[in-house]
Design a protein around this motif. Structure first.
Motif, PDB file in Angstrom:
ATOM      1  N   ARG A  48      11.446  79.072  -5.722  1.00 38.66           N
ATOM      2  CA  ARG A  48      10.795  79.804  -4.772  1.00 38.66           C
ATOM      3  C   ARG A  48      10.471  79.150  -3.504  1.00 38.66           C
ATOM      4  O   ARG A  48       9.839  77.723  -3.999  1.00 38.66           O
ATOM      5  N   ASN A  49      10.052  79.284  -2.447  1.00 38.42           N
ATOM      6  CA  ASN A  49       9.778  78.678  -1.371  1.00 38.42           C
ATOM      7  C   ASN A  49       8.159  79.017  -1.229  1.00 38.42           C
ATOM      8  O   ASN A  49       7.736  80.224  -1.386  1.00 38.42           O
ATOM      9  N   TYR A  50       7.206  77.969  -0.959  1.00 41.26           N
ATOM     10  CA  TYR A  50       5.956  78.203  -0.756  1.00 41.26           C
ATOM     11  C   TYR A  50       5.095  76.939  -0.303  1.00 41.26           C
ATOM     12  O   TYR A  50       6.016  75.881  -0.327  1.00 41.26           O
ATOM     13  N   SER A  51       4.120  77.045   0.185  1.00 43.08           N
ATOM     14  CA  SER A  51       3.229  75.906   0.957  1.00 43.08           C
ATOM     15  C   SER A  51       2.111  75.820  -0.052  1.00 43.08           C
ATOM     16  O   SER A  51       1.554  77.022  -0.313  1.00 43.08           O
ATOM     17  N   VAL A  52       1.503  74.622  -0.152  1.00 42.64           N
ATOM     18  CA  VAL A  52       0.223  74.457  -0.718  1.00 42.64           C
ATOM     19  C   VAL A  52      -0.508  73.259  -0.451  1.00 42.64           C
ATOM     20  O   VAL A  52      -0.033  72.152   0.222  1.00 42.64           O
ATOM     21  N   ASN A  53      -1.682  73.114  -0.143  1.00 41.61           N
ATOM     22  CA  ASN A  53      -2.365  72.196  -0.013  1.00 41.61           C
ATOM     23  C   ASN A  53      -2.967  71.540  -0.965  1.00 41.61           C
ATOM     24  O   ASN A  53      -3.824  71.949  -1.899  1.00 41.61           O
ATOM     25  N   ILE A  54      -2.413  69.975  -1.413  1.00 36.90           N
ATOM     26  CA  ILE A  54      -3.052  69.384  -2.288  1.00 36.90           C
ATOM     27  C   ILE A  54      -3.713  67.997  -2.187  1.00 36.90           C
ATOM     28  O   ILE A  54      -2.986  67.357  -1.411  1.00 36.90           O
ATOM     29  N   ASP A  55      -5.098  68.234  -2.168  1.00 36.79           N
ATOM     30  CA  ASP A  55      -6.095  67.069  -1.803  1.00 36.79           C
ATOM     31  C   ASP A  55      -5.715  66.940  -0.394  1.00 36.79           C
ATOM     32  O   ASP A  55      -5.656  65.641  -0.103  1.00 36.79           O
ATOM     33  N   GLY A  56      -5.677  67.738   0.619  1.00 36.99           N
ATOM     34  CA  GLY A  56      -5.456  67.596   2.043  1.00 36.99           C
ATOM     35  C   GLY A  56      -4.105  67.419   2.333  1.00 36.99           C
ATOM     36  O   GLY A  56      -3.956  67.309   3.590  1.00 36.99           O
ATOM     37  N   THR A  57      -3.190  67.157   1.404  1.00 34.89           N
ATOM     38  CA  THR A  57      -1.889  66.916   2.010  1.00 34.89           C
ATOM     39  C   THR A  57      -1.135  68.345   1.916  1.00 34.89           C
ATOM     40  O   THR A  57      -0.953  69.075   0.562  1.00 34.89           O
ATOM     41  N   ILE A  58      -0.403  68.922   2.920  1.00 32.27           N
ATOM     42  CA  ILE A  58       0.426  70.190   3.043  1.00 32.27           C
ATOM     43  C   ILE A  58       1.513  69.710   2.441  1.00 32.27           C
ATOM     44  O   ILE A  58       2.414  68.865   2.743  1.00 32.27           O
ATOM     45  N   VAL A  59       2.022  70.463   1.209  1.00 36.25           N
ATOM     46  CA  VAL A  59       3.388  70.221   0.474  1.00 36.25           C
ATOM     47  C   VAL A  59       4.312  71.465   0.741  1.00 36.25           C
ATOM     48  O   VAL A  59       3.537  72.781   0.428  1.00 36.25           O
ATOM     49  N   LEU A  60       5.251  71.254   1.211  1.00 35.94           N
ATOM     50  CA  LEU A  60       6.026  72.503   1.511  1.00 35.94           C
ATOM     51  C   LEU A  60       7.285  72.532   0.443  1.00 35.94           C
ATOM     52  O   LEU A  60       7.947  71.430   0.248  1.00 35.94           O
ATOM     53  N   PHE A  61       7.280  73.581  -0.611  1.00 39.01           N
ATOM     54  CA  PHE A  61       8.484  73.455  -1.637  1.00 39.01           C
ATOM     55  C   PHE A  61       9.307  74.528  -0.877  1.00 39.01           C
ATOM     56  O   PHE A  61       9.298  75.615  -0.600  1.00 39.01           O
ATOM     57  N   LEU A  62      10.501  73.774  -0.999  1.00 39.68           N
ATOM     58  CA  LEU A  62      11.780  74.513  -0.364  1.00 39.68           C
ATOM     59  C   LEU A  62      12.924  74.733  -1.427  1.00 39.68           C
ATOM     60  O   LEU A  62      13.235  73.713  -2.162  1.00 39.68           O
TER      61      LEU A  62
END
Length: 169
Positions: A48-62
């Motif tokens: 699935r698509n989602y975004s997450v903040n990992i230690d101040g870095t935004i990661v977009l999973f597409l």
């Protein structure tokens, strides 16, 4: 561009952010360029698509999809990364989650075809415009329709404002 058009606050905000980052023409609107400019990481994989903040870095999973579907999903998740906080799946009230999803869907057309690039739109050739911006014709049609609606609304408002003056003659 018709001078009667007045952008929404969201359109202005997106354009201002893009301009600050040097995203100035449709060729700058690639997933890799936008993510680099905003300091986001992109992970393309099955799922699935989602975004997450990992230690101040935004990661977009597409998820792996066609180029145009990937771009739609990217702009949707870009909204979450830029404008939303929190984890939707962990304790977020359903109305707030629905609001964020509606905002992200609305965001797509403005970030994929930003206000400061409207001069690149060919209103008579949706296919050409979709190709220029690298988006689906659905996104392109939705964007053009939103422009036309706001122009009509503004013209109607101006006309209603003039009615009292015109009725005196």
């Amino acid at each position: 561009m018709d001078l009667e058009y007045v952008p929404t606050h969201l359109e202005e905000w997106i354009s201002n952010e893009y301009i600050k980052k040097g995203i100035l023409t449709p060729t700058d609107l690639t997933i890799s360029n936008i993510s680099k400019c905003f300091g986001f990481e992109i992970v393309i994989r099955n799922g699935r698509n989602y975004s997450v903040n990992i230690d101040g870095t935004i990661v977009l999973f597409l998820s792996k999809e066609s180029r145009r579907d990937l771009k739609r999903n990217f702009h949707h998740e870009l909204c979450h990364g830029l404008m939303h906080e929190g984890r939707q799946r962990k304790g977020m009230p359903i109305p707030l989650r629905e609001l964020q999803e509606n905002q992200a869907e609305n965001f797509i057309k403005y970030s994929a075809i930003p206000y400061h690039m409207l001069s690149y739109i060919n209103f008579k050739d949706v296919e050409y415009t979709a190709e220029v911006f690298g988006v689906s014709t659905d996104i392109c049609e939705e964007r053009i329709e939103s422009i036309q609606i706001r122009q009509s609304h503004r013209r109607g408002r101006l006309f209603r404002a003039l009615l009292p003056v015109m009725s005196r003659y």
